[in-house]
Every structure is written in structure tokens, then in C-alpha cells.
Design a protein around this motif. Structure first.
Motif, mmCIF file in Angstrom:
data_model
loop_
_atom_site.group_PDB
_atom_site.id
_atom_site.type_symbol
_atom_site.label_atom_id
_atom_site.label_comp_id
_atom_site.label_asym_id
_atom_site.label_seq_id
_atom_site.Cartn_x
_atom_site.Cartn_y
_atom_site.Cartn_z
ATOM 1 N N ARG A 51 0.900 -1.290 0.062
ATOM 2 C CA ARG A 51 0.106 -0.126 0.054
ATOM 3 C C ARG A 51 0.861 1.352 -0.058
ATOM 4 N N VAL A 52 2.043 1.235 0.840
ATOM 5 C CA VAL A 52 2.781 2.435 0.746
ATOM 6 C C VAL A 52 4.428 1.826 0.619
ATOM 7 N N GLY A 53 4.535 1.760 -0.696
ATOM 8 C CA GLY A 53 5.841 1.246 -1.066
ATOM 9 C C GLY A 53 6.038 -0.350 -0.458
ATOM 10 N N GLU A 54 7.158 -0.667 -0.815
ATOM 11 C CA GLU A 54 7.459 -2.227 -0.349
ATOM 12 C C GLU A 54 7.201 -2.676 0.973
ATOM 13 N N ASP A 55 6.775 -4.017 0.912
ATOM 14 C CA ASP A 55 6.642 -4.548 2.282
ATOM 15 C C ASP A 55 7.916 -4.668 3.215
ATOM 16 N N GLY A 56 7.596 -4.289 4.406
ATOM 17 C CA GLY A 56 9.121 -4.269 5.182
ATOM 18 C C GLY A 56 8.707 -3.508 6.554
ATOM 19 N N VAL A 57 9.593 -3.324 7.246
ATOM 20 C CA VAL A 57 9.550 -2.687 8.583
ATOM 21 C C VAL A 57 10.762 -1.632 8.347
ATOM 22 N N TYR A 58 10.512 -0.306 9.036
ATOM 23 C CA TYR A 58 11.219 0.793 9.002
ATOM 24 C C TYR A 58 11.413 1.350 10.471
ATOM 25 N N CYS A 59 12.492 1.589 11.087
ATOM 26 C CA CYS A 59 12.793 2.099 12.361
ATOM 27 C C CYS A 59 13.943 3.194 12.250
ATOM 28 N N GLN A 60 13.530 4.205 12.933
ATOM 29 C CA GLN A 60 14.627 5.181 13.309
ATOM 30 C C GLN A 60 14.764 5.469 14.740
ATOM 31 N N THR A 61 15.955 6.056 15.050
ATOM 32 C CA THR A 61 16.155 6.699 16.400
ATOM 33 C C THR A 61 16.667 8.078 16.041
ATOM 34 N N ASP A 62 16.158 8.928 16.662
ATOM 35 C CA ASP A 62 16.527 10.580 16.750
ATOM 36 C C ASP A 62 17.821 10.741 17.541
ATOM 37 N N ASN A 63 18.214 10.072 18.486
ATOM 38 C CA ASN A 63 19.322 10.191 19.014
ATOM 39 C C ASN A 63 20.032 8.889 19.437
ATOM 40 N N PRO A 64 20.992 8.472 18.876
ATOM 41 C CA PRO A 64 21.610 9.020 17.616
ATOM 42 C C PRO A 64 20.833 8.719 16.314
ATOM 43 N N LYS A 77 19.050 -3.053 6.190
ATOM 44 C CA LYS A 77 19.830 -2.126 5.804
ATOM 45 C C LYS A 77 20.021 -1.095 6.753
ATOM 46 N N SER A 78 21.061 -0.469 7.257
ATOM 47 C CA SER A 78 20.886 0.547 8.010
ATOM 48 C C SER A 78 21.748 1.762 7.448
ATOM 49 N N CYS A 79 21.363 2.686 8.072
ATOM 50 C CA CYS A 79 21.741 4.172 7.563
ATOM 51 C C CYS A 79 22.303 5.174 8.958
ATOM 52 N N THR A 80 23.364 5.866 9.068
ATOM 53 C CA THR A 80 23.539 6.643 10.122
ATOM 54 C C THR A 80 23.687 8.162 9.854
ATOM 55 N N GLY A 81 23.201 8.926 10.342
ATOM 56 C CA GLY A 81 23.435 10.351 10.146
ATOM 57 C C GLY A 81 22.167 11.129 9.959
ATOM 58 N N ILE A 82 21.868 12.306 10.151
ATOM 59 C CA ILE A 82 20.893 13.178 10.219
ATOM 60 C C ILE A 82 20.081 12.962 8.803
ATOM 61 N N THR A 83 20.822 12.897 7.838
ATOM 62 C CA THR A 83 20.062 12.730 6.420
ATOM 63 C C THR A 83 19.565 11.465 6.111
ATOM 64 N N CYS A 84 19.639 10.582 6.987
ATOM 65 C CA CYS A 84 18.793 9.372 6.869
ATOM 66 C C CYS A 84 17.357 9.524 7.670
ATOM 67 N N LEU A 85 17.260 10.525 8.593
ATOM 68 C CA LEU A 85 15.782 10.291 9.239
ATOM 69 C C LEU A 85 14.696 10.813 8.338
ATOM 70 N N GLY A 86 13.497 10.324 8.628
ATOM 71 C CA GLY A 86 12.367 10.685 8.080
ATOM 72 C C GLY A 86 11.572 11.440 9.306
ATOM 73 N N ASN A 87 10.348 11.806 8.921
ATOM 74 C CA ASN A 87 9.476 12.452 10.043
ATOM 75 C C ASN A 87 8.363 11.384 10.427
ATOM 76 N N ALA A 88 8.346 10.978 11.654
ATOM 77 C CA ALA A 88 7.439 10.178 12.081
ATOM 78 C C ALA A 88 5.825 10.754 12.155
ATOM 79 N N ALA A 89 4.894 10.567 11.809
ATOM 80 C CA ALA A 89 3.782 11.183 12.031
ATOM 81 C C ALA A 89 3.216 11.461 13.256
ATOM 82 N N PRO A 90 2.431 12.638 13.462
ATOM 83 C CA PRO A 90 1.799 12.621 14.648
ATOM 84 C C PRO A 90 0.588 11.691 14.886
#
Length: 135
Positions: A51-64, A77-90
Motif C-alpha cells: 500500500r505504501v511502498g515495499e513490504d517491510g519494517v522501517y525504524c529510526q532513532t532520533d538520538n543517535p 539495511k542501516s543508515c547513520t546520520g541526520i540525512t537518514c531520518l524521516g518524520n514520524a507522523a503525529p
């Protein structure tokens, strides 16, 4: 290369006891759902049915600032750094420590030490300490 992903909105707080999936909103293929850890440092989203892109799970931490994406086969697959982050919906619910949210073949458990997400017994852990292999 890092990929930015936006979290999804669901409207219930997870609170039911049990070892299985605790969120009845996230039970059918073709849906998506998301949650915050109680610390609100970790946010995750789950998608099945394309429904919204490929099937899977996406997680992020703000710090770090770090992200991780789990595929159908249990690889991630992982990514580090501020450019990797998305915005969690309210409005996404909090997944209490010791609780599990599952959708299709994916399951994530919230613990004080971080969040572990798996499919077929393979997956990742994400916490302030970093991203590691689960299963």
C-alpha cells in the motif's frame, strides 16, 4: 545511499497483555501501522500489501540519528546520520515495553533496551547503542 521514509498514522494505544501481537489494528495483510517506543526516541512503521511502498519494517532513532529497514527475507539495511531520518507522523501510538506489534509476517517488540523487529526469525535490534542483528 540513505533512504528517507515517513511513518504511518494509526489511532489506538497498545495496551492489551499477551505474548502475541497486542495491537488488533495491525493484523491484516495490506495494511500499515506505526508506533513510538515509550522513550519516544524510536519510531517504527510496518507495511504489508504494498500500500505504501515495499513490504517491510522501517525504524529510526532520533538520538543517535540512525535508520534501519527490514526486508521480507529478514535482511536489513542501516543508515547513520541526520540525512537518514524521516518524520514520524503525529498521532501514532506508543508501544509499551514488553509488548509486540505484528503485521503480516513482521513483528516488533518494544523493550527498555530498544526495539527488535523480525520476520521468519531474522531481523534487527535498534537502540541508542546502535543497530544489530536479531535471530
Amino acid at each position: 545511499m540513505c533512504r528517507t521514509t515517513t511513518a504511518f498514522v494509526v489511532g489506538s494505544v497498545v495496551s492489551a497483555p499477551g505474548a502475541g501481537a497486542d495491537d488488533s489494528v495491525c493484523t491484516a495483510v495490506g495494511q500499515y501501522c506505526g508506533f513510538y517506543s515509550p522513550s519516544r526516541n524510536i519510531s517504527c512503521e510496518m507495511n504489508t500489501g504494498g500500500r505504501v511502498g515495499e513490504d517491510g519494517v522501517y525504524c529510526q532513532t532520533d538520538n543517535p540519528p540512525q535508520t534501519v529497514t527490514l526486508n521480507n527475507d529478514g535482511t536489513y539495511k542501516s543508515c547513520t546520520g541526520i540525512t537518514c531520518l524521516g518524520n514520524a507522523a503525529p498521532g501514532i501510538p506508543m508501544l509499551a515495553y514488553g509488548r509486540t506489534m505484528a503485521l503480516g509476517q513482521f513483528a516488533c517488540v518494544s523493550e527498555e533496551t530498544g526495539v527488535t523487529c523480525t520476520t521468519g526469525g531474522r531481523g534487527f535490534t535498534i537502540s541508542r547503542s546502535g543497530i544489530g542483528t536479531a535471530g
